[in-house]
Design a protein around this motif. Structure first.
Motif, PDB file in Angstrom:
ATOM      1  N   THR A   1      -5.106   5.998   1.291  1.00 21.93           N
ATOM      2  CA  THR A   1      -4.402   4.890   0.700  1.00 21.93           C
ATOM      3  C   THR A   1      -4.291   5.119  -0.983  1.00 21.93           C
ATOM      4  O   THR A   1      -5.272   6.111  -1.514  1.00 21.93           O
ATOM      5  N   SER A   2      -3.704   4.527  -1.542  1.00 15.06           N
ATOM      6  CA  SER A   2      -3.742   4.627  -2.937  1.00 15.06           C
ATOM      7  C   SER A   2      -4.863   4.265  -3.706  1.00 15.06           C
ATOM      8  O   SER A   2      -5.172   4.878  -4.818  1.00 15.06           O
TER       9      SER A   2
ATOM     10  N   LEU B   1      -4.190   0.637   9.142  1.00 17.09           N
ATOM     11  CA  LEU B   1      -3.444   0.199   7.786  1.00 17.09           C
ATOM     12  C   LEU B   1      -3.146  -1.163   8.166  1.00 17.09           C
ATOM     13  O   LEU B   1      -3.250  -2.116   7.565  1.00 17.09           O
TER      14      LEU B   1
ATOM     15  N   GLU C   1       0.716  -1.201   0.090  1.00 12.29           N
ATOM     16  CA  GLU C   1       0.076  -0.060  -0.129  1.00 12.29           C
ATOM     17  C   GLU C   1       0.961   1.260  -0.121  1.00 12.29           C
ATOM     18  O   GLU C   1       2.045   1.346   0.687  1.00 12.29           O
TER      19      GLU C   1
ATOM     20  N   VAL D   1       0.498   5.324   1.140  1.00 11.46           N
ATOM     21  CA  VAL D   1      -0.102   6.190   1.893  1.00 11.46           C
ATOM     22  C   VAL D   1       0.272   7.445   1.650  1.00 11.46           C
ATOM     23  O   VAL D   1       1.443   7.809   1.862  1.00 11.46           O
TER      24      VAL D   1
END
Length: 81
Positions: free
Chosen positions: A53-54, A72, A41, A43
Motif C-alpha cells: 500500500t501507499s 485490502l 488506497e 497499491v
C-alpha cells in the motif's frame, strides 16, 4: 495479464470498491470505497512480487493475489460481490 491487472480483477470482486489500473510510471492500482471519500488506497508491486500500500503495508504476494485483494478489501471496509 500482469500481476497488477490480476490484483485489480480480484479487487473488483468486492462490490464496494472502485478500481483503476494506472499504467504510468510507476504502475499502480488505485482503489477507493464507493461510500467514502476518505477510504482510498494506492497499491504497487515490488520487484520481489509483494503488493504494497501507499503507507507501506504488505498485503501479500503475487503467489496469492486473491488473498492480497481480500486483505485490502477488509482494510477498506468492503463487502464481497
Amino acid at each position: 495479464m500482469s500481476c497488477l491487472e490480476r490484483f485489480a480483477a480480484a479487487t473488483r470482486e468486492h462490490i464496494d470498491l472502485s478500481v483503476r489500473v494506472m499504467t504510468a510510471a510507476p504502475p499502480r492500482v488505485q482503489v477507493r470505497n464507493r461510500f467514502s471519500e476518505n477510504l482510498t488506497e494506492t497499491v504497487t508491486v515490488t520487484g520481489n512480487g509483494a503488493f504494497i500500500t501507499s503507507w507501506g503495508y504488505r498485503l501479500g504476494t503475487v503467489d496469492s493475489v486473491e488473498d492480497a485483494a481480500a486483505r485490502l478489501a477488509y482494510l477498506m471496509a468492503a463487502l464481497p460481490a
